[in-house]
Design an enzyme around this catalytic site. Structure first.
Site, short mmCIF file in Angstrom:
data_model
loop_
_atom_site.label_atom_id
_atom_site.label_comp_id
_atom_site.label_asym_id
_atom_site.label_seq_id
_atom_site.Cartn_x
_atom_site.Cartn_y
_atom_site.Cartn_z
N LYS A 149 0.83 -1.20 0.00
CA LYS A 149 0.00 0.00 0.00
C LYS A 149 0.86 1.26 0.00
O LYS A 149 0.66 2.17 -0.81
CB LYS A 149 -0.93 0.01 1.21
CG LYS A 149 -1.91 1.19 1.23
CD LYS A 149 -2.24 1.66 2.62
CE LYS A 149 -1.14 2.54 3.18
NZ LYS A 149 -1.50 3.17 4.48
N ASP B 206 -6.13 1.03 1.02
CA ASP B 206 -6.17 1.08 2.48
C ASP B 206 -7.55 0.65 2.94
O ASP B 206 -8.35 0.14 2.14
CB ASP B 206 -5.82 2.49 2.98
CG ASP B 206 -6.88 3.52 2.62
OD1 ASP B 206 -7.84 3.19 1.88
OD2 ASP B 206 -6.77 4.66 3.08
#
Length: 229
Positions: free
Chosen positions: A121, A139
Protein backbone atom coordinates in the site's frame (compact mmCIF):
# COMPACT_ATOMS: atom_id res chain seq x y z
CA UNK A 1 -26.62 -2.75 -13.06
CA UNK A 2 -23.69 -4.38 -14.82
CA UNK A 3 -20.25 -3.87 -13.30
CA UNK A 4 -18.98 -2.07 -16.41
CA UNK A 5 -21.93 0.33 -16.23
CA UNK A 6 -21.35 0.95 -12.53
CA UNK A 7 -17.66 1.74 -13.10
CA UNK A 8 -18.52 4.16 -15.89
CA UNK A 9 -21.14 5.91 -13.77
CA UNK A 10 -18.98 6.08 -10.63
CA UNK A 11 -15.93 7.42 -12.45
CA UNK A 12 -18.07 9.98 -14.25
CA UNK A 13 -19.58 11.22 -11.01
CA UNK A 14 -16.22 11.51 -9.29
CA UNK A 15 -14.71 13.35 -12.24
CA UNK A 16 -17.57 15.87 -12.05
CA UNK A 17 -17.69 16.28 -8.26
CA UNK A 18 -13.98 15.93 -7.42
CA UNK A 19 -12.00 16.91 -10.52
CA UNK A 20 -8.89 17.86 -8.53
CA UNK A 21 -7.80 15.60 -5.67
CA UNK A 22 -4.60 15.01 -3.76
CA UNK A 23 -3.30 13.40 -0.60
CA UNK A 24 -4.12 15.19 2.65
CA UNK A 25 -0.68 14.36 4.03
CA UNK A 26 1.70 17.34 4.09
CA UNK A 27 5.06 16.85 2.39
CA UNK A 28 7.61 18.69 0.28
CA UNK A 29 9.63 15.86 -1.26
CA UNK A 30 9.57 12.08 -1.79
CA UNK A 31 11.42 11.36 1.47
CA UNK A 32 8.90 13.34 3.49
CA UNK A 33 5.93 11.64 1.85
CA UNK A 34 7.44 8.22 2.48
CA UNK A 35 7.87 9.04 6.17
CA UNK A 36 4.35 10.45 6.38
CA UNK A 37 2.74 7.42 4.73
CA UNK A 38 4.57 5.05 7.08
CA UNK A 39 3.29 7.09 10.01
CA UNK A 40 -0.26 7.15 8.62
CA UNK A 41 -0.85 3.41 9.00
CA UNK A 42 -3.90 3.02 11.28
CA UNK A 43 -3.60 6.71 12.13
CA UNK A 44 -5.34 9.83 10.83
CA UNK A 45 -3.64 12.15 8.36
CA UNK A 46 -4.52 15.01 10.68
CA UNK A 47 -2.49 13.48 13.50
CA UNK A 48 0.43 12.71 11.19
CA UNK A 49 0.45 16.31 9.92
CA UNK A 50 0.71 17.48 13.52
CA UNK A 51 3.93 15.57 14.23
CA UNK A 52 5.82 15.70 10.93
CA UNK A 53 6.84 19.39 10.91
CA UNK A 54 9.07 18.98 13.98
CA UNK A 55 10.26 15.58 12.77
CA UNK A 56 11.27 16.95 9.37
CA UNK A 57 12.95 19.96 10.93
CA UNK A 58 15.06 17.66 13.09
CA UNK A 59 15.71 15.13 10.30
CA UNK A 60 15.39 16.89 6.92
CA UNK A 61 16.94 14.02 4.95
CA UNK A 62 17.13 10.24 5.06
CA UNK A 63 20.81 10.58 6.04
CA UNK A 64 19.88 12.68 9.05
CA UNK A 65 17.15 10.27 10.11
CA UNK A 66 19.50 7.31 9.70
CA UNK A 67 21.91 8.91 12.15
CA UNK A 68 19.25 9.25 14.85
CA UNK A 69 18.42 6.71 17.53
CA UNK A 70 15.09 4.94 17.77
CA UNK A 71 14.47 6.65 21.10
CA UNK A 72 15.02 10.09 19.55
CA UNK A 73 12.62 9.35 16.71
CA UNK A 74 10.07 8.00 19.17
CA UNK A 75 10.10 11.32 21.00
CA UNK A 76 8.82 13.09 17.90
CA UNK A 77 6.13 10.56 16.92
CA UNK A 78 4.90 9.27 20.30
CA UNK A 79 1.40 10.69 19.73
CA UNK A 80 0.74 8.59 16.61
CA UNK A 81 -0.51 5.01 16.73
CA UNK A 82 2.10 2.30 17.40
CA UNK A 83 5.01 4.70 17.92
CA UNK A 84 7.43 1.95 19.00
CA UNK A 85 6.96 -0.04 15.82
CA UNK A 86 6.94 3.05 13.64
CA UNK A 87 10.08 4.58 15.15
CA UNK A 88 11.84 1.27 14.51
CA UNK A 89 10.49 1.14 10.94
CA UNK A 90 11.51 4.73 10.19
CA UNK A 91 15.03 4.16 11.42
CA UNK A 92 15.38 0.95 9.43
CA UNK A 93 13.90 2.59 6.35
CA UNK A 94 16.25 5.57 6.57
CA UNK A 95 19.33 3.41 7.03
CA UNK A 96 18.51 1.13 4.09
CA UNK A 97 17.43 4.06 1.91
CA UNK A 98 20.78 5.72 2.61
CA UNK A 99 22.92 2.62 2.29
CA UNK A 100 21.27 0.99 -0.73
CA UNK A 101 19.71 3.86 -2.67
CA UNK A 102 21.86 6.88 -1.84
CA UNK A 103 18.95 8.48 0.01
CA UNK A 104 16.77 8.57 -3.12
CA UNK A 105 13.28 7.10 -2.81
CA UNK A 106 13.04 4.29 -5.41
CA UNK A 107 10.46 4.27 -8.19
CA UNK A 108 9.69 0.55 -8.40
CA UNK A 109 7.64 -1.81 -6.24
CA UNK A 110 10.41 -4.31 -5.50
CA UNK A 111 12.85 -1.72 -4.24
CA UNK A 112 10.27 0.17 -2.24
CA UNK A 113 8.96 -2.91 -0.46
CA UNK A 114 12.51 -3.90 0.45
CA UNK A 115 12.52 -0.93 2.83
CA UNK A 116 11.50 -1.60 6.47
CA UNK A 117 7.97 -0.37 7.17
CA UNK A 118 7.02 -0.22 3.49
CA UNK A 119 4.31 -2.61 2.33
CA UNK A 120 2.47 -2.73 -0.96
CA UNK A 121 0.00 0.00 0.00
CA UNK A 122 2.72 2.46 0.98
CA UNK A 123 4.72 1.64 -2.13
CA UNK A 124 1.70 2.25 -4.35
CA UNK A 125 1.14 5.66 -2.76
CA UNK A 126 4.72 6.64 -3.59
CA UNK A 127 4.53 5.26 -7.13
CA UNK A 128 1.26 7.09 -7.76
CA UNK A 129 1.74 10.42 -6.00
CA UNK A 130 5.47 10.97 -6.54
CA UNK A 131 6.16 9.16 -9.80
CA UNK A 132 2.79 9.45 -11.52
CA UNK A 133 2.47 5.75 -12.16
CA UNK A 134 -0.87 3.96 -12.50
CA UNK A 135 -0.79 2.41 -9.04
CA UNK A 136 -3.75 1.75 -6.74
CA UNK A 137 -3.02 1.92 -3.02
CA UNK A 138 -5.68 -0.02 -1.12
CA UNK A 139 -6.17 1.08 2.48
CA UNK A 140 -9.16 0.37 4.71
CA UNK A 141 -11.22 3.14 3.07
CA UNK A 142 -10.56 1.95 -0.48
CA UNK A 143 -11.17 -1.68 0.48
CA UNK A 144 -14.51 -0.86 2.16
CA UNK A 145 -15.85 1.71 -0.29
CA UNK A 146 -15.01 -0.30 -3.42
CA UNK A 147 -16.93 -3.28 -2.03
CA UNK A 148 -19.83 -1.23 -0.71
CA UNK A 149 -20.37 0.73 -3.92
CA UNK A 150 -20.10 -2.43 -5.99
CA UNK A 151 -16.79 -1.93 -7.78
CA UNK A 152 -15.60 -5.20 -6.25
CA UNK A 153 -17.50 -8.28 -5.16
CA UNK A 154 -16.53 -10.22 -2.06
CA UNK A 155 -12.85 -9.28 -2.27
CA UNK A 156 -11.10 -11.02 0.61
CA UNK A 157 -7.77 -9.20 0.47
CA UNK A 158 -6.46 -5.72 -0.39
CA UNK A 159 -4.47 -7.29 -3.23
CA UNK A 160 -7.63 -8.77 -4.76
CA UNK A 161 -9.31 -5.38 -4.53
CA UNK A 162 -6.26 -3.71 -6.11
CA UNK A 163 -6.27 -6.14 -9.04
CA UNK A 164 -9.99 -5.71 -9.70
CA UNK A 165 -9.79 -1.92 -9.59
CA UNK A 166 -6.73 -1.87 -11.84
CA UNK A 167 -8.52 -4.09 -14.37
CA UNK A 168 -11.56 -1.84 -14.56
CA UNK A 169 -10.30 1.73 -14.08
CA UNK A 170 -8.53 3.41 -17.02
CA UNK A 171 -4.81 3.86 -16.33
CA UNK A 172 -5.00 7.62 -16.70
CA UNK A 173 -7.64 7.78 -13.96
CA UNK A 174 -6.14 5.36 -11.41
CA UNK A 175 -4.10 7.93 -9.48
CA UNK A 176 -7.14 10.15 -8.93
CA UNK A 177 -9.41 7.17 -8.25
CA UNK A 178 -7.22 6.20 -5.30
CA UNK A 179 -7.84 9.60 -3.70
CA UNK A 180 -11.52 9.61 -4.69
CA UNK A 181 -12.20 6.40 -2.82
CA UNK A 182 -10.15 7.38 0.23
CA UNK A 183 -11.80 10.78 0.62
CA UNK A 184 -15.26 9.40 -0.07
CA UNK A 185 -14.73 6.77 2.62
CA UNK A 186 -13.33 9.31 5.05
CA UNK A 187 -16.07 11.93 4.74
CA UNK A 188 -19.20 10.34 3.24
CA UNK A 189 -19.17 6.55 2.97
CA UNK A 190 -18.13 6.08 6.59
CA UNK A 191 -17.58 2.64 8.06
CA UNK A 192 -20.26 2.60 10.75
CA UNK A 193 -22.81 5.00 9.32
CA UNK A 194 -22.55 5.91 5.64
CA UNK A 195 -24.15 9.26 4.87
CA UNK A 196 -26.16 8.12 1.86
CA UNK A 197 -28.41 11.17 2.03
CA UNK A 198 -25.62 13.45 0.83
CA UNK A 199 -23.87 10.97 -1.47
CA UNK A 200 -23.71 11.76 -5.18
CA UNK A 201 -23.31 8.03 -5.89
CA UNK A 202 -26.47 6.89 -4.11
CA UNK A 203 -28.41 5.99 -7.25
CA UNK A 204 -25.55 3.90 -8.68
CA UNK A 205 -24.43 2.29 -5.40
CA UNK A 206 -24.97 -1.41 -4.73
CA UNK A 207 -25.28 -0.83 -0.98
CA UNK A 208 -28.02 1.75 -1.55
CA UNK A 209 -29.78 -0.63 -3.94
CA UNK A 210 -29.79 -3.35 -1.28
CA UNK A 211 -30.96 -0.99 1.45
CA UNK A 212 -33.79 0.29 -0.74
CA UNK A 213 -34.82 -3.27 -1.61
CA UNK A 214 -34.75 -4.21 2.07
CA UNK A 215 -36.95 -1.25 2.93
CA UNK A 216 -39.39 -2.11 0.14
CA UNK A 217 -39.68 -5.69 1.41
CA UNK A 218 -40.34 -4.43 4.94
CA UNK A 219 -43.09 -2.11 3.68
CA UNK A 220 -44.64 -4.90 1.63
CA UNK A 221 -44.58 -7.23 4.61
CA UNK A 222 -46.15 -4.63 6.87
CA UNK A 223 -48.87 -3.97 4.30
CA UNK A 224 -49.53 -7.68 3.95
CA UNK A 225 -49.93 -8.10 7.71
CA UNK A 226 -52.21 -5.06 7.81
CA UNK A 227 -54.41 -6.56 5.08
CA UNK A 228 -54.69 -9.80 7.08
CA UNK A 229 -55.79 -7.90 10.16
Amino acid sequence: MKQSERYKAVIGRFEKEMPVVQTELHYENPYQLLVAVILSAQCTDKRVNMVTPALFEAYPTADALAAASQEEIYGYIKSVSYPNNKSKALLGMARKLTADFGGRVPDDMESLTSLPGVGRKTANVILSVIYGQAAMAVDTHVFRVAERIGLTTRSRTPLATEKTLMENIPAEVVARAHHWLILHGRYVCKARKPECGKCFLADVCRYREREDAKAARAIAKAKSLADID
